[in-house]
Write a protein that holds these residues in place. Structure first.
Motif, PDB file in Angstrom:
ATOM      1  N   THR A 104      22.944  -2.981  24.605  1.00 14.62           N
ATOM      2  CA  THR A 104      22.092  -2.848  25.788  1.00 14.62           C
ATOM      3  C   THR A 104      21.943  -1.392  26.230  1.00 14.62           C
ATOM      4  O   THR A 104      21.535  -1.117  27.352  1.00 14.62           O
ATOM      5  CB  THR A 104      22.642  -3.683  26.959  1.00 14.62           C
ATOM      6  N   THR A 105      22.279  -0.469  25.333  1.00 18.04           N
ATOM      7  CA  THR A 105      22.232   0.954  25.654  1.00 18.04           C
ATOM      8  C   THR A 105      21.074   1.621  24.918  1.00 18.04           C
ATOM      9  O   THR A 105      20.872   1.396  23.732  1.00 18.04           O
ATOM     10  CB  THR A 105      23.560   1.628  25.262  1.00 18.04           C
ATOM     11  N   LEU A 106      20.329   2.424  25.647  1.00 17.93           N
ATOM     12  CA  LEU A 106      19.223   3.183  25.073  1.00 17.93           C
ATOM     13  C   LEU A 106      19.642   4.633  24.921  1.00 17.93           C
ATOM     14  O   LEU A 106      20.100   5.268  25.863  1.00 17.93           O
ATOM     15  CB  LEU A 106      17.987   3.094  25.968  1.00 17.93           C
ATOM     16  N   PHE A 107      19.477   5.164  23.716  1.00 17.95           N
ATOM     17  CA  PHE A 107      19.820   6.542  23.406  1.00 17.95           C
ATOM     18  C   PHE A 107      18.548   7.276  23.021  1.00 17.95           C
ATOM     19  O   PHE A 107      17.802   6.820  22.161  1.00 17.95           O
ATOM     20  CB  PHE A 107      20.817   6.562  22.239  1.00 17.95           C
ATOM     21  N   ILE A 108      18.294   8.401  23.648  1.00 22.37           N
ATOM     22  CA  ILE A 108      17.111   9.212  23.358  1.00 22.37           C
ATOM     23  C   ILE A 108      17.578  10.613  22.989  1.00 22.37           C
ATOM     24  O   ILE A 108      18.389  11.205  23.708  1.00 22.37           O
ATOM     25  CB  ILE A 108      16.163   9.277  24.575  1.00 22.37           C
ATOM     26  N   ASP A 109      17.049  11.117  21.880  1.00 19.02           N
ATOM     27  CA  ASP A 109      17.466  12.444  21.431  1.00 19.02           C
ATOM     28  C   ASP A 109      16.333  13.068  20.630  1.00 19.02           C
ATOM     29  O   ASP A 109      15.433  12.370  20.165  1.00 19.02           O
ATOM     30  CB  ASP A 109      18.726  12.343  20.573  1.00 19.02           C
ATOM     31  N   ASP A 110      16.408  14.368  20.452  1.00 20.25           N
ATOM     32  CA  ASP A 110      15.374  15.065  19.686  1.00 20.25           C
ATOM     33  C   ASP A 110      15.829  15.385  18.263  1.00 20.25           C
ATOM     34  O   ASP A 110      15.113  16.034  17.514  1.00 20.25           O
ATOM     35  CB  ASP A 110      14.945  16.342  20.397  1.00 20.25           C
ATOM     36  N   ARG A 111      17.004  14.912  17.878  1.00 21.68           N
ATOM     37  CA  ARG A 111      17.506  15.149  16.524  1.00 21.68           C
ATOM     38  C   ARG A 111      17.655  13.826  15.789  1.00 21.68           C
ATOM     39  O   ARG A 111      18.358  12.921  16.253  1.00 21.68           O
ATOM     40  CB  ARG A 111      18.835  15.881  16.577  1.00 21.68           C
ATOM     41  N   LEU A 112      16.975  13.731  14.655  1.00 26.11           N
ATOM     42  CA  LEU A 112      16.963  12.498  13.890  1.00 26.11           C
ATOM     43  C   LEU A 112      18.366  12.036  13.518  1.00 26.11           C
ATOM     44  O   LEU A 112      18.671  10.845  13.604  1.00 26.11           O
ATOM     45  CB  LEU A 112      16.099  12.661  12.635  1.00 26.11           C
ATOM     46  N   GLU A 113      19.226  12.951  13.126  1.00 27.76           N
ATOM     47  CA  GLU A 113      20.574  12.540  12.721  1.00 27.76           C
ATOM     48  C   GLU A 113      21.350  11.892  13.863  1.00 27.76           C
ATOM     49  O   GLU A 113      22.142  10.976  13.651  1.00 27.76           O
ATOM     50  CB  GLU A 113      21.365  13.701  12.108  1.00 27.76           C
ATOM     51  N   ASN A 114      21.112  12.335  15.093  1.00 25.42           N
ATOM     52  CA  ASN A 114      21.766  11.718  16.255  1.00 25.42           C
ATOM     53  C   ASN A 114      21.202  10.327  16.519  1.00 25.42           C
ATOM     54  O   ASN A 114      21.941   9.395  16.844  1.00 25.42           O
ATOM     55  CB  ASN A 114      21.606  12.597  17.489  1.00 25.42           C
ATOM     56  N   VAL A 115      19.888  10.196  16.399  1.00 27.45           N
ATOM     57  CA  VAL A 115      19.236   8.896  16.602  1.00 27.45           C
ATOM     58  C   VAL A 115      19.703   7.909  15.534  1.00 27.45           C
ATOM     59  O   VAL A 115      20.026   6.760  15.842  1.00 27.45           O
ATOM     60  CB  VAL A 115      17.697   9.047  16.601  1.00 27.45           C
ATOM     61  N   GLU A 116      19.773   8.354  14.291  1.00 31.14           N
ATOM     62  CA  GLU A 116      20.242   7.479  13.219  1.00 31.14           C
ATOM     63  C   GLU A 116      21.688   7.054  13.445  1.00 31.14           C
ATOM     64  O   GLU A 116      22.053   5.898  13.220  1.00 31.14           O
ATOM     65  CB  GLU A 116      20.094   8.171  11.868  1.00 31.14           C
ATOM     66  N   GLY A 117      22.515   7.969  13.906  1.00 27.76           N
ATOM     67  CA  GLY A 117      23.911   7.640  14.209  1.00 27.76           C
ATOM     68  C   GLY A 117      24.025   6.633  15.332  1.00 27.76           C
ATOM     69  O   GLY A 117      24.843   5.707  15.272  1.00 27.76           O
TER      70      GLY A 117
END
Length: 56
Positions: free
Chosen positions: A10-23
């Motif tokens: 239920t957590t939304l993560f937003i980032d500008d780095r693909l590797e962080n989003v994939e993680g």
């Protein structure tokens, strides 16, 4: 996640780095890649989809 009592599903993560989003996705979070180039409307749309912003 445990430290703050959050549930990955239920957590939304937003980032500008693909590797962080994939993680984040690998860890079970909902994740969105946002680098600012797609504009605020796209970001707002995702925030509405996940209930962070009220529907228009």
């Amino acid at each position: 996640m445990k430290a703050v009592g959050a549930d990955a599903s239920t957590t939304l993560f937003i980032d500008d780095r693909l590797e962080n989003v994939e993680g984040a996705r690998w860890a079970g979070l909902h994740a969105f890649l946002y680098d600012g180039r797609s504009g605020a409307a796209v970001l707002k749309s995702h925030l509405r989809k996940f209930g962070v912003l009220a529907p228009q």
